[in-house]
Design a protein around this motif. Structure first.
Motif, short mmCIF file in Angstrom:
data_model
loop_
_atom_site.label_atom_id
_atom_site.label_comp_id
_atom_site.label_asym_id
_atom_site.label_seq_id
_atom_site.Cartn_x
_atom_site.Cartn_y
_atom_site.Cartn_z
N MET A 1180 0.82 -1.20 0.00
CA MET A 1180 0.00 0.00 0.00
C MET A 1180 0.86 1.27 0.00
SD MET A 1180 -3.06 -0.76 -0.37
CE MET A 1180 -4.03 -2.28 -0.37
N VAL A 1181 1.94 1.24 0.78
CA VAL A 1181 2.84 2.40 0.80
C VAL A 1181 3.50 2.58 -0.55
CG1 VAL A 1181 4.94 3.34 1.82
CG2 VAL A 1181 3.24 2.25 3.29
N LEU A 1185 3.02 5.95 -2.88
CA LEU A 1185 4.15 6.82 -3.21
C LEU A 1185 4.46 6.78 -4.70
CD1 LEU A 1185 6.53 6.27 -0.17
CD2 LEU A 1185 4.90 8.11 -0.58
N ALA A 1186 4.19 5.65 -5.33
CA ALA A 1186 4.37 5.60 -6.79
C ALA A 1186 3.39 6.54 -7.48
CB ALA A 1186 4.19 4.17 -7.28
N ILE A 1195 5.21 16.23 -2.71
CA ILE A 1195 5.25 15.46 -1.45
C ILE A 1195 6.60 14.75 -1.32
CG2 ILE A 1195 4.28 13.42 -0.32
CD1 ILE A 1195 2.47 15.69 0.06
N LEU A 1196 7.09 14.17 -2.42
CA LEU A 1196 8.33 13.41 -2.36
C LEU A 1196 9.55 14.32 -2.23
CD1 LEU A 1196 7.57 10.68 -5.06
CD2 LEU A 1196 7.23 10.59 -2.58
N THR A 1197 9.56 15.44 -2.94
CA THR A 1197 10.69 16.37 -2.77
C THR A 1197 10.72 16.93 -1.36
OG1 THR A 1197 9.38 18.23 -3.61
CG2 THR A 1197 10.68 16.99 -5.21
N PRO A 1223 9.13 -0.08 3.30
CA PRO A 1223 8.65 -0.31 1.93
C PRO A 1223 9.64 0.22 0.91
CG PRO A 1223 6.87 0.52 3.31
CD PRO A 1223 8.11 0.61 4.13
N ARG A 1224 9.59 -0.33 -0.29
CA ARG A 1224 10.57 -0.03 -1.31
C ARG A 1224 10.60 1.47 -1.66
NH1 ARG A 1224 15.27 -0.18 -2.88
NH2 ARG A 1224 15.60 0.32 -5.10
#
Length: 1484
Positions: A1180-1181, A1185-1186, A1195-1197, A1223-1224
């Motif tokens: 799910m994570v 995030l993908a 959000i990722l930066t 998670p990956r």
């Protein structure tokens, strides 16, 4: 006929003769007599007389001789000399005796009984009479008359009494007849007043008799006689009959009397009384003389109470109209020229109080339209008494506000008629009416100067239509000159009519004539003051004294408007002698320390003191913080209106005066007598009004005294007709720092203190509903030019000194608020100034702003004030409708009272039963030991108040409650933390949540309650009330700790709302509409002003910061849901949050290309919480995030930027619930951060992980931590990196360069940021990697645009042209020539840069003055545009023609930005290809 009487009557015809039949007798008379109209009329009257006289129809034809009444023995039965005369004889016995006597005498019994009763009445009235009561009976006489009238009533009932004969017999004894006896005959229905009057042979004689008796009756009533009730009843009945019979439109034809004669008598008597009154007033009636008492009593009959309901409204109006006509036309001895000279003496305040009282009684019955129409009709058709006409006009504009506009319209109509047909009479009437109305001040009518300017100062005036009209106007004005007062001549000279240039000689001739007249009167037009009162009846002031008043008024206008008054500017040009010789010396008097005036001296006798801190008024030396006077002087100096020599002398004099002892100073106010004298007169007038408060219902006395106070107030404040306050459309009021001039301060304190004292005195005598209109009249004096000063003082008292006010002050000011609300329709709006809204407030609603509820003391004071105001209104207007009560009261006061009662008194939170309703009494409130707690609860349970609360405007809604609750600071609250929590929970869950929305509740909808709470919290945060609460707004939510308590309630309701949600849906979510919070945010953002302006940006930023803080206070599930489910798309749970980030937070709340740490951590905590509830948390994570990489890459930066502090939190949360590794996708973030760290180490050469843009972002964030001197060295390793990573890194570097200019305090300075960009660009150029696409990003570009445009703020992307040309010196010549798109990009960036500069958007990146040297010329937009232009002009000739394929499109709508560059591009595009480009100059 009876059988016994017919023979006797016939035998007289001749004894022994043959009896003829009745028919033969009649036939013979017809044959012998011819028809004669006169005889027929006389026969008819005789027949009517006979029918009226005969009560016994059987004796109809009986012919008898006259009876000698005195010889009848029946007079012994009716012995009027003894009070027991009738005790031994019943009425039936007396009736039988009368019948027997009439039978013996052959007289009709009706005539006999009427004669006997009239004789008895005469004997009673002849008895000794009280000399002090010439029209009233004594007690003994009243008893005898009562017995006699009982007999008369018996005789009437048995048809043994002739009314007509009785009336005729009464008038025979007219000289001894008493008015009360006549009244008793009317009241007891023996004979009516109408029949008595109709039977009198001489109408004028009976009118004179009634007039004399009514005068005596009025005098006795005012003398407070023993039988006052009888006398007043007599007067009322007589007046009712006179008005009914004299002014009834349709007579009642069924009556036995003709109405014409009665009508004549009635009108004659009323006219005699009014003429007597008018002549007495003209002769100067003395106070408390017998005539004065008579008039006072007679004028009191002009009221609905006296006339009663038996008279129709039409009859009363006809009577009042006829009375008004008589007043205006009686004794027309004065000419119009006399009126021009004398009308100042006929103002409302100088008119006799009895006459003004009569006017006001007429105003009650007649409408404003009827009054003005009647005045117009009288002036058009009759000769008038100008003194009465003009005093009537004064009373009309003072007492009937609705008539003011009607008078203006009528005057305009008169003027139009006058100019149309050159009617001099209409002009005289118009000017006299306008001048008289203007004498009453601007609250009643516009000043004469304003009217004259409006009527003749423009081309729209009636005078400008032709030369004939102009000649007529100036002939009229010239004819007035010998009679004019200097004031009006000055108006005509200073504000002359607008005249075409070809007729200018008409104006100059008149002005010469007027100036000659002023010279004869020894009045100088040059020395006339700027604000001189042109309607004042007093003498013209000396220039120096007038200059002092002009200075005070000019400063007041300057303080209200912030600009030099137009009057002063005009005077500095057109009236320079007065300006230089008088105005400036008065203004530039040295400022010294001097005790000017002690209010204690003024208030000592009054027993009340408004504020100990305002007792002494002190003029300081030139203050450290410039006051209005200093600012005014500086403004004049800046406008070159003060000569430098005069200003220097003023400064030196101030310095020298400050060194002198106080007693040696020569300030403007060295002589206090000139200021104390008008204030002393005002104080004396207020004391006289207070003395009359022992009988507050004396309308006449109080009205006249209030008019005197109004005049004294104008003198004390030095107000004039041309004052700026005449034109007040909106009052400017500073709530935070209200201030008044010393003279205004003192005068207003006198008014307010007097009002409070008068209310206390009147309340000790009568309750508010029986106190008369004194308070309304008093407040009316405050509604004119002094209103701004009154409101400013109220602001000082209520907003800044409220808790220190005593109970009498609170009660008085509360009553004042009610009466201001009563006059709300005629009051201007109030602008409380920034940062409040620009919409003006009505004066009653101002009190809602002045009464704050922030601390314990202010809460209690607000409660007292609300109790006083609401209780007074309910007691003052007990019979008025709820709508009228609501108009007198501010809805804000009613709502604040509800809020405070529910908050402070837990017992008030229980529902009221029918038995709980209490009565309301005003009396306990004004006593020294007033119990406000009990008074508040008594008012709360009062039936009328509870009915009032049912009105829509008076209901305390949930939103109102939240606003008031947010104002209170917990640290200063009267409730403890526990009590406050209990109250808030009760209010939300028990009061407002179950209430229907129509009553201000939420219909039981918890989501609606949360929505209203959030909206109210955001509104409060944006409003002025939340400003200035804390020096550091980041310490508390919205800068105010009180918000934290409401946020706690929101958290509780949000938790309850989650429990109510369907378990299959995410808490707070609905599959169709999402979470309600985002709907609120979306609607509010749509309502905000969009654009790149500073104000709009700051407002939007403030709003979004509040959104972020609300989200942070709520569970993290609001951001991404509480659990993930396979059947629903993963991104749908975060779609709303992603949209908020991409559309708003990216532009406002981002920091160095990332969101702030708090909201980033909150999202990831929610992500892990939701994932850990699923079967496969890691999956799910990773899926979420993908999706973030395409949906919300910011959000990722952000996670990369804050990873050092975010990683431990996420690891702890993950490992506490799950034993597997991270998670990956989280590991990718970990690896990207590790790559950046290794890359900057000296020896390592790490490989960048995928995706490249994440690695580039991590590397950019890491570079920011490297010292400026090591940047070039560290970036040399970029030569080995992938092309994609270099392009992304260059983009992030460009964003960093722009951020360094937009945020001067950023960690990355402009020089370092430029160095990083240059290093990356050098690497790109060296490896021949194309980077131009970064300056042509579009949403449709799925490779770069879709990603990077969601990371960079919109402002940064708009400023890319600035970044492009900031790197101009780092461009390589080969790249410029090699890249076909380079020219198009360069031209596009240049044109956009010019557009940004023209729009002013480059100012945000312009370096401050102190940093320009530090930046070595970098960042200056003008310099950058110059270099870019030169670069393009050199580049264009060198580029091959193929590079110009898109030039036409580029210049389609931007060719005008730089015509020279556009021309060069088009010329090169059309030219032949160059074969030898080596001759062109080098570009770099």
């Amino acid at each position: 006929m009876s059988d016994s009487r017919v023979p006797n009557s016939s035998s007289g015809q001749g004894s022994g003769g043959r009896r003829r039949s009745w028919a033969e007798l009649l036939a013979g008379r017809v044959k012998r007599q011819k028809y004669n109209p006169e005889r027929a009329q006389k026969l008819k009257e005789s027949a009517v007389h006979l029918l009226r006289s005969r009560q016994d129809l059987s004796a109809l034809l009986l012919e008898v001789e006259g009876v000698q009444c005195k010889k009848l023995c029946l007079s012994n039965l009716i012995d009027c000399g003894s009070s027991e005369a009738h005790a031994n004889h019943s009425s039936s016995f007396i009736g039988s005796a009368l019948q027997d006597q009439a039978s013996r005498l052959g007289v009709p019994v009706g005539i006999l009984s009427a004669t006997m009763v009239a004789s008895g009445v005469g004997q009673i009235c002849v008895a000794p009479v009280d000399p002090s009561h010439p029209v009233l009976l004594t007690v003994e006489q009243r008893k005898k008359l009562s017995s006699l009238l009982e007999i008369a009533q018996y005789l009437l009932a048995h048809n043994m009494f002739s009314r007509l004969s009785f009336c005729q017999e009464l008038w025979k004894i007219q000289n001894s007849l008493l008015l009360e006896a006549v009244w008793h005959l009317h009241v007891q229905s023996i004979v009516s007043l109408q029949e008595l009057l109709e039977s009198h042979p001489d109408m004028r004689a009976v009118g004179a008799w009634l007039f004399r008796n009514l005068c005596c009756l009025c005098e006795q009533i005012e003398a407070s006689c023993q039988h006052d009730d009888v006398a007043r009843a007599m007067l009322s009945d007589f007046v009712q009959m006179f008005v009914l019979r004299g002014f009834q439109k349709n007579s009642d034809l069924r009556r036995t009397v003709e109405p014409e004669k009665v009508s004549q008598v009635a009108v004659d008597v009323l006219q005699r009384m009014l003429i007597f009154a008018l002549e007495a007033l003209a002769a100067g009636v003395q106070e408390e003389s017998s005539t004065h008492k008579t008039l006072r009593c007679w004028f009191s009959v002009f009221s609905g109470h006296t006339l009663g309901s038996v008279i129709s409204t039409d009859s009363q109006k006809r009577f009042f109209g006829q009375t008004l006509t008589q007043i205006l036309t009686h004794s027309p001895v004065l000419k119009a020229s006399d009126a021009v000279q004398m009308q100042r003496e006929w103002s409302f305040a100088r008119t006799h109080p009895l006459l003004t009282a009569l006017y006001r009684r007429l105003f009650v019955m007649l409408s404003a339209e009827e009054l003005v129409g009647h005045l117009q009709q009288v002036l058009e058709t009759q000769e008038v008494n100008w003194q009465r006409v003009l005093s009537f006009v004064s009373a009309l504009v003072v007492c009937v506000p609705e008539a003011q506009q009607l008078l203006k319209d009528w005057v305009a109509h008169l003027m139009a008629q006058a100019f149309e047909s050159c009617q001099m009479d209409n002009m005289v009437t118009a000017f006299l009416v306008v001048r008289q109305a203007a004498l009453e001040g601007p609250s009643a009518f516009q000043s004469y100067a304003d009217w004259f300017k409006a009527s003749f100062g423009s081309a729209r005036g009636s005078h400008g239509c032709s030369k004939k009209a102009l000649v007529f106007l100036f002939k009229f004005l010239s004819d007035l000159v010998p009679f004019e007062s200097p004031r009006y001549l000055q108006v005509h000279i200073l504000h002359p009519p607008l005249v075409p240039s070809r007729y200018r000689s008409l104006l100059t001739d008149y002005i010469s004539l007027a100036k000659t007249r002023l010279a004869d009167l020894k009045v100088s037009i040059e020395n006339m003051g700027l604000y001189e009162d042109l309607s004042s009846a007093g003498d013209i002031a000396e220039p120096h004294s007038q200059a002092l008043q002009d200075v005070e008024k000019a400063i007041m206008v300057f303080e209200h408007t912030g600009k030099i008054p137009v009057t002063v500017m005009e005077a500095s040009i057109f009236r320079r002698p007065y300006y230089m010789s008088h105005f400036l010396p008065a203004l530039l008097t040295p400022r010294v320390v001097s005790m000017h005036l002690h209010q204690d001296q003024l208030f000592k006798k009054q027993g009340l003191s408004l504020s100990a801190s305002h007792r002494t008024l002190v003029f300081p030396q030139l203050p450290k913080v410039p006051d209005s006077r200093v600012a005014f002087i500086e403004s004049l100096k800046s406008a070159d209106k003060i000569p430098l020599s005069l200003y220097s002398a003023y400064c030196q004099a101030c310095t020298a005066a400050g060194a002198k002892p106080e007693d040696a100073t020569l300030g403007v106010r060295a002589d206090p007598s000139c200021a104390e004298e008008p204030l002393g007169q005002l104080t004396a007038a207020l004391e006289e009004l207070r003395a009359s408060m022992t009988n507050p219902s004396q309308h006449d006395v109080i009205s006249a005294q209030v008019a005197v106070i109004s005049e004294r107030l104008r003198d004390a404040l030095g107000h004039s007709e041309d004052d700026i306050s005449v034109e007040i459309a909106k009052i400017q009021l500073s709530i935070d720092a209200p201030r008044l001039e010393p003279r205004e301060h003192t005068a207003v304190d006198l008014l307010l203190t007097s009002f409070c004292q008068n209310l206390m005195t009147a309340s000790s005598v009568a309750p508010p509903e029986r106190q008369g209109p004194w308070a309304t009249l008093f407040v009316r004096t405050m509604c004119g030019r002094v209103l701004p000063a009154v409101l400013t003082r109220l602001c000082q008292l209520l907003c800044h000194q409220g808790p220190s006010l005593s109970a009498p002050h609170i009660l008085g000011l509360g009553a004042l608020a009610v009466h201001l609300g009563e006059s709300r329709s005629v009051l201007p709006e109030v602008d409380v100034g920034p940062p409040a809204a620009t919409v003006g407030l009505p004066v009653p609603e101002l009190f809602k702003s002045l009464l704050t509820c922030r601390t314990r003391d202010s809460l209690l004071f607000c409660l007292k004030f609300c109790v006083a105001a609401i209780s007074y209104s309910l007691c003052k207007f007990p019979s008025q409708s709820l709508g009228i009560l609501c108009s007198c009261l501010s809805s804000g006061l009613i709502k604040k009272f509800q809020f405070l009662v529910l908050r402070l008194f837990p017992e008030a939170r229980q529902p009221l039963s029918q038995e709980d309703t209490a009565s309301l009494s005003w009396r306990p409130l004004y006593l020294p030991s007033a119990d406000w707690h009990r008074a508040a609860l008594s008012l709360w349970t009062h039936r009328t108040f509870q009915e009032l609360l049912k009105g829509e405007d008076a209901q305390l809604t949930y939103q109102d409650w939240l606003h008031l609750e947010l104002e209170i600071g917990p640290e200063a609250d009267v409730l403890s933390d526990t009590e406050r929590q209990d109250f808030q929970q009760w209010a939300i869950h028990e009061r407002f949540l179950p209430e229907p929305s129509a009553s201000g509740g939420c219909d039981g909808d918890l989501e609606a309650a949360c929505t209203i709470l959030v909206n109210t919290l955001l509104d409060f945060h944006q409003s002025s009330r939340s400003y200035g609460r804390s020096e550091n707004s980041d310490l508390f939510f919205g800068g105010h700790r009180g918000n934290e308590c409401i946020i706690s309630r929101l958290q509780e309701m949000a938790a309850d709302l989650e429990l109510q949600q369907d378990p299959s849906a995410s808490p707070g979510h609905s599959p169709s509409k999402g979470h309600f919070l985002y709907g609120i945010f979306h609607r509010r953002l749509q309502g905000l002003i969009s654009g790149w302006g500073v104000a709009a940006s700051l407002q939007r930023q403030r709003e979004l910061l509040m959104y972020k803080r609300i989200l942070l206070r709520l569970p993290s599930s609001v951001l991404c849901g509480s659990s993930f489910q396979a059947q629903q798309p993963i991104t749908a749970r975060c779609e709303q949050f992603f949209h908020l980030v991409n559309s708003e937070m990216r532009n406002i709340c981002s920091h160095r290309g990332a969101l702030t740490q708090d909201i980033t951590a909150h999202f990831f905590r929610g992500l892990l919480n939701a994932s850990l509830r699923s079967r496969d948390p890691s999956l799910m994570v990773d899926l979420m995030l993908a999706e973030c990489q395409t949906k919300c890459p910011l959000i990722l930066t952000s996670a990369l930027l804050w990873w050092p502090s975010l990683e431990p939190v996420l690891l702890c949360q993950w490992r506490r619930r799950c034993q597997s590794p991270l998670p990956r996708e989280l590991q990718r973030l970990q690896e990207g951060r590790q790559f950046a760290s290794d890359f900057l180490s000296p020896d390592a050469t790490p490989q960048a992980p995928n995706p490249a843009w994440l690695s580039a972002a991590a590397l950019y964030f890491a570079i920011q931590q490297v010292g400026e001197e090591n940047v070039r060295t560290q970036l040399k390793k970029l030569d080995c990196e992938r092309e994609e990573l270099l392009v992304f890194l260059f983009f992030f570097s460009l964003m960093g360069l722009l951020s360094s200019h937009l945020t001067p305090n950023s960690t990355l300075g402009p020089l370092k940021a430029l160095e990083v960009c240059a290093a990356v660009l050098e690497c790109l150029e060296k490896r021949k990697i194309s980077w131009l696409a970064l300056f042509q990003l579009a949403e449709s570009d799925t490779r770069l645009g879709c990603l990077l445009l969601r990371v960079a703020p919109d402002q940064h992307t708009r400023l890319l042209p600035f970044a492009f040309y900031s790197l101009l010196s780092n461009f390589h010549e080969d790249a410029a020539m090699r890249e076909e798109a380079f020219l198009c990009v360069a031209v596009d960036m240049y044109l956009k840069l010019v557009q940004l500069f023209v729009a002013g958007d480059t100012s945000t990146v312009s370096p401050p003055a102190g940093r320009s040297l530090e930046l070595k010329g970098q960042g200056d937009p003008v310099d950058l545009i110059t270099k870019a232009r030169l670069f393009l002009l050199q580049l264009i000739p060198r580029c091959p023609k193929k590079n110009f394929s898109h030039v036409t499109k580029l210049l389609a709508d931007r060719a005008d930005c730089d015509p020279e560059v556009s021309t060069a591009l088009r010329s090169r595009q059309q030219a032949a290809p160059d074969t030898d480009l080596c001759q062109e100059p080098r570009l770099f």
